[in-house]
Design an enzyme around this catalytic site. Structure first.
Site, PDB file in Angstrom:
ATOM      1  N   GLY A  16       0.875  -1.173   0.053  1.00 26.10           N
ATOM      2  CA  GLY A  16       0.297  -0.003  -0.048  1.00 26.10           C
ATOM      3  C   GLY A  16       0.864   1.299  -0.064  1.00 26.10           C
ATOM      4  O   GLY A  16       2.091   1.148   0.364  1.00 26.10           O
ATOM      5  N   HIS A  37      -6.819  35.686 -11.354  1.00 21.29           N
ATOM      6  CA  HIS A  37      -6.585  34.572 -11.891  1.00 21.29           C
ATOM      7  C   HIS A  37      -7.230  33.240 -11.077  1.00 21.29           C
ATOM      8  O   HIS A  37      -7.992  32.607 -11.760  1.00 21.29           O
ATOM      9  CB  HIS A  37      -5.027  34.309 -11.459  1.00 21.29           C
ATOM     10  CG  HIS A  37      -4.451  32.851 -12.074  1.00 21.29           C
ATOM     11  ND1 HIS A  37      -3.946  32.758 -12.933  1.00 21.29           N
ATOM     12  CD2 HIS A  37      -4.591  31.820 -11.395  1.00 21.29           C
ATOM     13  CE1 HIS A  37      -3.508  31.441 -13.068  1.00 21.29           C
ATOM     14  NE2 HIS A  37      -3.914  30.876 -11.910  1.00 21.29           N
ATOM     15  N   GLU A  38      -7.688  33.648  -9.795  1.00 23.06           N
ATOM     16  CA  GLU A  38      -8.271  32.555  -9.127  1.00 23.06           C
ATOM     17  C   GLU A  38      -9.688  32.619  -9.354  1.00 23.06           C
ATOM     18  O   GLU A  38     -10.400  31.729  -9.052  1.00 23.06           O
ATOM     19  CB  GLU A  38      -8.023  33.015  -7.307  1.00 23.06           C
ATOM     20  CG  GLU A  38      -6.688  32.593  -7.106  1.00 23.06           C
ATOM     21  CD  GLU A  38      -5.972  31.510  -7.350  1.00 23.06           C
ATOM     22  OE1 GLU A  38      -6.765  30.290  -7.401  1.00 23.06           O
ATOM     23  OE2 GLU A  38      -4.798  31.132  -7.573  1.00 23.06           O
TER      24      GLU A  38
END
Length: 640
Positions: A202, A424-425
């Site tokens: 894992g 931009h965001e």
């Protein structure tokens, strides 16, 4: 085993005393002694009367109490014992003999014995100090071939299955091992054979090591733990010797469990090293293979190993009879994350507003170690604020810190830079809001964290195990939303979109080369051959397709990115008023939650509740826009 370890210092001290005593004895035997003849006192008187030309004439005499030591003209030495006689002393001086007087030496026997004994003790302590220094470096200079496995006797391991959460299927699979160790006859009466080895596979931090400890704790049997790197040293044959010694100890304590962590350190494919078959690591692996399933039977010794690189292990190690079972320990789902949070928050006082299910829902892709770290960071933040309980706000701040690092409060950003970051965001958020198959928006922030000037977080409504073509294209359009907003508003580009472009390109390449999601190329997998360079098989570039196909792949990747970029640009053009409104709100508030974003999208004033924390707490939970891109890019890893 514990008794044996306790007797080691005593045995060493006894051996040291014998060695030092023998050394002193040999030194006294082989040290050349000065020849001194013993004569009678009357002979001394007669010698003094000899004439001056005699070779036996006395040259020097030393008086030490009643002992007399002399040297003749021919340099021979003598000694005698006589009472205090002033006449003989006068005669010697009259004869021209040099007369000396020295104090009598203390010849106390017990004092000499104590002095010698103390000398021996000091030498022993010096030997022991040097021995410990050599051992402290980890080289075990006087026990190269001894196993470094740490031994835990039965009853000393307190970890149980109740302490391990989120891996119910793995625990169910391993319960059979525990039942065998408790009742072996139940399984062997029908001719069955318990697996000799169990391989835990894992990703890092999913709980493989603690799961092995829980098995030993539940079965209440001795437990040996060692790392794969502890076998191999620079000296040839040491690793194989340590494997033999470890299994010898395990047989003496059977039934028991031997746990090897990171077994890929010694279990890699043979024939791939530069040393060929004589490589020290390969010799260690060969010995491990023999001990696991050779001529000798290891009854009651169960080997458990853990790795996150099962693809590099030697096939002989994975065959039945060695590692019979392979148990997958995956990254937990939402139910598993909630159970893990309950385990790690047992000793942490939680406020009434903390909902572990909500926290579990907001942490997709977190491993058990990540969740433990999250709880710990939340507790530290609460303690720093002198709070008596850990609230939901602390968990949100801890999540942001774990994902992106602390806020860069000291970073000075100009108004122009801040405006560019806000648009931009806002571009990311509006594209994610208006494109189908994108995840819901959780938060948008323009507070710098780590390497990012701003972040937009998307949280999936549920765990995703696979990725569709529509979802992959939505990821690309969302990633390109920031650059599209810069072009639309400022008509220029900045380097702030570099990470977005990188992620979009990786997703598009996976769509074409791995997932078969290109209509032009078709359902074909392209990539490197199975010869992995890190295995030493092939150090040269060996692609499995022609130059013509390579050009078509590049064109298709570019086409997918550009088409989704155009899609993002169209969405922003249609929602230009929302884009301006959201960018203005970000400049004012710096961080907007999902409910506050809905207010902006609907054209309502932002309803913000007062926070007891300073202004920086407006980013109560500002994870990262690029974080969503990263997690979306994890889709291939969960590929079925």
């Amino acid at each position: 085993m514990a008794k044996k370890q306790q007797t080691q210092p005593v045995r060493f001290a006894v051996i040291s005393i014998i060695v030092v005593t023998a050394f002193l004895l040999m030194h006294s035997l082989y040290t050349p002694m000065e020849e001194v003849s013993e004569i009678q006192y009357s002979d001394l008187v007669d010698t003094v009367a000899l004439d001056k030309n005699s070779p036996r004439k006395i040259k020097e005499v030393t008086f030490k109490g009643e002992q007399i030591f002399g040297v003749r003209e021919d340099n021979t030495k003598f000694k005698t014992y006589g009472p205090s006689d002033p006449d003989i002393r006068q005669k010697l001086m009259d004869a021209g003999v040099v007369v000396k007087y020295e104090p009598q030496e203390d010849t106390n026997f017990w004092r000499s014995l104590i002095a010698n004994f103390l000398f021996v003790i000091v030498l022993i302590f010096i030997f022991m100090f040097l021995f410990r220094q050599i051992q402290g470096g980890g080289s075990k200079a006087f026990s190269f071939g001894k196993s470094k496995a740490r031994f835990h006797s039965e009853g000393n391991i307190k970890t149980r299955f109740k302490d391990v959460a989120g891996v119910d299927e793995a625990k169910e699979e391993l319960q059979e091992i525990i039942d065998f160790l408790k009742e072996p006859k139940k399984f062997t009466r029908l001719g069955g054979r318990i697996p000799k080895g169990v391989l835990l596979v894992g990703p890092p931090g999913t709980g493989k090591t603690i799961l092995a400890k829980a098995i030993a704790g539940e079965a209440n049997v001795p437990f040996f733990s060692i790392s794969g790197s502890d076998f191999v040293e620079m000296f040839v044959g040491v690793g194989a010797s340590r494997v033999r010694d470890m299994f010898d100890q395990a047989k003496k304590n059977a039934p028991c469990i031997v746990f090897i962590d990171e077994i890929d350190a010694v279990g890699r494919h043979r024939g791939t090293g530069l040393g060929g078959g004589h490589d020290e690591r390969e010799q260690t692996l060969n010995q491990l293979l023999v001990e696991m399933d050779g001529f000798e039977v290891n009854e009651g010794v169960i080997l458990i190993a853990a790795t996150n690189r099962v693809d590099v292990l030697d096939p002989a190690l994975l065959r039945p009879g060695r590692f019979d079972r392979r148990v997958t320990v995956p990254v937990p789902d939402i139910l598993g994350r909630e159970a893990i949070l309950k385990v790690h928050s047992k000793k942490t006082p939680l406020a009434s507003d903390v909902n572990l299910k909500t926290i579990a829902q907001g942490t997709p892709g977190f491993s058990g170690a990540d969740l433990e770290n999250l709880v710990n960071e939340a507790a530290l933040i609460a303690a720093k604020e002198n709070q008596k309980e850990v609230s939901a706000r602390h968990f949100e701040k801890a999540k942001d810190k774990v994902l992106m690092g602390p806020e860069r409060k000291s970073m000075m950003i100009g108004e122009k830079e801040k405006k560019t970051t806000a648009y931009h965001e806002a571009g990311h958020a509006i594209v994610a809001k208006n494109i189908q198959y994108a995840d819901p928006i959780h938060k948008v922030s323009i507070i710098p964290r780590g390497q990012a000037l701003g972040v937009t977080i998307l949280l999936p409504a549920e765990d995703r195990l696979s990725t569709s073509k529509e979802q992959a294209e939505a990821m690309i359009a969302y990633a390109m939303g920031g650059r599209a907003a810069e072009e639309l508003v400022f008509n220029h580009y900045t380097t702030g979109a570099s990470n977005d472009i990188k992620k979009a390109t990786e997703i598009a390449r996976s769509m074409v080369c791995k997932w078969g999601m290109s209509e032009k190329i078709g359902p074909v997998s392209f990539g490197k051959t199975d010869h992995d360079p890190f295995l030493g098989r092939d150090f040269s570039r060996n692609e499995s397709y022609s130059e013509k196909i390579a050009q078509e792949i590049d064109q298709e990747i570019s086409s997918i990115i550009l088409s989704n970029y155009t899609k993002a640009l169209d969405i922003l053009t249609k929602n230009r008023d929302v884009l301006d409104r959201l960018a203005t709100a970000l400049i004012e508030y710096e961080t907007l939650s999902s409910s506050e974003l809905e207010d902006v999208f609907e054209g309502r004033p932002v309803q913000r509740q007062k926070d007891p924390e300073p202004t920086t707490d407006s980013s109560v939970s500002d994870s990262e826009s690029e974080t969503r891109v990263d997690s979306l890019d994890d889709g291939p890893k969960d590929e079925k």
